[in-house]
Design a protein around this motif. Structure first.
Motif, short mmCIF file in Angstrom:
data_model
loop_
_atom_site.label_atom_id
_atom_site.label_comp_id
_atom_site.label_asym_id
_atom_site.label_seq_id
_atom_site.Cartn_x
_atom_site.Cartn_y
_atom_site.Cartn_z
N GLY A 53 0.79 -1.22 0.00
CA GLY A 53 0.00 0.00 0.00
C GLY A 53 0.82 1.26 0.00
O GLY A 53 0.51 2.22 -0.72
N THR A 101 2.46 1.88 -3.32
CA THR A 101 1.41 2.25 -4.28
C THR A 101 1.07 3.73 -4.18
O THR A 101 0.99 4.44 -5.20
CB THR A 101 0.14 1.42 -4.03
OG1 THR A 101 0.44 0.05 -4.24
CG2 THR A 101 -0.98 1.84 -4.95
N VAL A 102 0.87 4.21 -2.97
CA VAL A 102 0.54 5.62 -2.77
C VAL A 102 1.67 6.51 -3.29
O VAL A 102 1.42 7.53 -3.96
CB VAL A 102 0.27 5.90 -1.28
CG1 VAL A 102 0.18 7.40 -1.02
CG2 VAL A 102 -1.02 5.22 -0.83
N ASP A 144 -1.13 -6.15 0.29
CA ASP A 144 -2.06 -5.02 0.52
C ASP A 144 -2.99 -4.80 -0.67
O ASP A 144 -3.15 -3.67 -1.16
CB ASP A 144 -1.29 -3.73 0.81
CG ASP A 144 -0.44 -3.81 2.06
OD1 ASP A 144 -0.77 -4.62 2.94
OD2 ASP A 144 0.55 -3.06 2.16
N THR A 195 -6.20 -4.64 -0.91
CA THR A 195 -7.27 -3.67 -0.67
C THR A 195 -6.77 -2.25 -0.83
O THR A 195 -7.46 -1.39 -1.41
CB THR A 195 -7.86 -3.87 0.74
OG1 THR A 195 -8.44 -5.17 0.82
CG2 THR A 195 -8.94 -2.83 1.02
N GLU A 196 -5.57 -1.97 -0.35
CA GLU A 196 -5.01 -0.62 -0.48
C GLU A 196 -4.69 -0.29 -1.94
O GLU A 196 -4.86 0.86 -2.37
CB GLU A 196 -3.77 -0.48 0.40
CG GLU A 196 -4.07 -0.57 1.88
CD GLU A 196 -2.83 -0.46 2.74
OE1 GLU A 196 -2.03 0.46 2.51
OE2 GLU A 196 -2.66 -1.32 3.62
N GLU A 231 -6.37 -1.52 -4.45
CA GLU A 231 -7.68 -1.27 -5.03
C GLU A 231 -8.20 0.12 -4.64
O GLU A 231 -8.75 0.84 -5.48
CB GLU A 231 -8.66 -2.34 -4.56
CG GLU A 231 -8.40 -3.72 -5.14
CD GLU A 231 -9.30 -4.78 -4.53
OE1 GLU A 231 -9.49 -5.82 -5.19
OE2 GLU A 231 -9.78 -4.58 -3.39
N ASP A 232 -8.03 0.48 -3.38
CA ASP A 232 -8.50 1.79 -2.91
C ASP A 232 -7.76 2.93 -3.62
O ASP A 232 -8.33 4.00 -3.86
CB ASP A 232 -8.31 1.92 -1.40
CG ASP A 232 -9.27 1.05 -0.61
OD1 ASP A 232 -10.25 0.57 -1.21
OD2 ASP A 232 -9.02 0.84 0.60
N SER A 233 -6.50 2.70 -3.97
CA SER A 233 -5.72 3.70 -4.71
C SER A 233 -6.05 3.71 -6.19
O SER A 233 -5.62 4.62 -6.92
CB SER A 233 -4.22 3.45 -4.53
OG SER A 233 -3.81 3.72 -3.21
#
Length: 222
Positions: A94, A97-98, A116, A118-119, A121-123
């Motif tokens: 995550g 990714t950020v 990570d 989910t993170e 995907e959220d990004s």
């Protein structure tokens, strides 16, 4: 030991724009090299990205150079990570990714697992990898190479190559071949759409159109 090379010249945007309409599977009808191993799969569905390859090689449990590399990325880059054979440690999660998305990178490709999900995907950040792992890397300061020739999924990737990645896989194209590959693929796709319409509208059968039926009937007549 760290080997750090200059950032590569980016692939011209007009070439990337042309390539963005191409499916990797279309190129796979005639081109036999530049494709990464099919085990490198997208973590987010139904995405297609194009960009300039920025390359990284890091070993085993260490991701020190990866953290540094995210700060060098530019809009339109795709970070391609050679894990030097490691398939245990997830170097990308995550936080990376950020950082990559904040720098303007359009995707990441890892020859190994990520973590990570989910993170990621959220990004909403497209990633291709060899699946997922809960065992992560650390900042062990073991060294690595940045913007050097690497191997990712069995494909040679040079800094500055063009990357085309979609739901079928990942293709690496030398920058001076992008336009020719894209133009040929787009022509094939247009022809393919017309053929599909003929089959859908029952104008022709697939075997008749492709010539397969004639081959079968010829064998049966012998």
């Amino acid at each position: 030991m760290y080997v750090i090379k200059d950032m590569p010249e980016q692939v011209p945007q007009e070439d990337l724009d042309l390539l963005s309409g191409v499916e990797t599977a279309t190129v796979g009808h005639w081109r036999l090299f530049g494709f990464m191993d099919r085990a490198i799969q997208p973590l987010l569905p139904k995405r297609r990205v194009v960009g300039t390859a920025v390359t990284l090689a890091i070993a085993g449990p260490d991701s020190t150079l990866l953290h540094h590399a995210t700060g060098q990325l530019r809009p339109g880059d795709i970070l391609v990570v050679d894990r030097l054979g490691d398939d245990k440690y997830a170097c990308w999660g995550g936080g990376v990714t950020v950082a990559a998305k904040a720098a303007g990178a359009v995707a990441g490709i890892v020859d190994g697992p990520c973590t990570d999900l989910t993170e990621i995907e959220d990004s909403d950040f497209p990633m291709w990898s060899r699946g997922l792992s809960p065992i992560t890397t650390r900042l062990y300061d073991l060294g690595g190479g940045f913007n050097i020739p690497v191997s990712c999924g069995g494909a040679v990737v040079m800094p500055g190559d063009a990357i085309l990645a979609d739901e079928s896989g990942v293709l690496v194209i030398p920058r001076d071949e992008v336009r020719a590959v894209a133009e040929k693929a787009l022509g094939m796709q247009e022809t393919g759409k017309k053929r599909e319409a003929s089959v859908r509208d029952k104008v022709q059968k697939l075997g008749e159109m492709s010539g397969a039926s004639a081959k079968v009937l010829a064998k049966l007549a012998q």
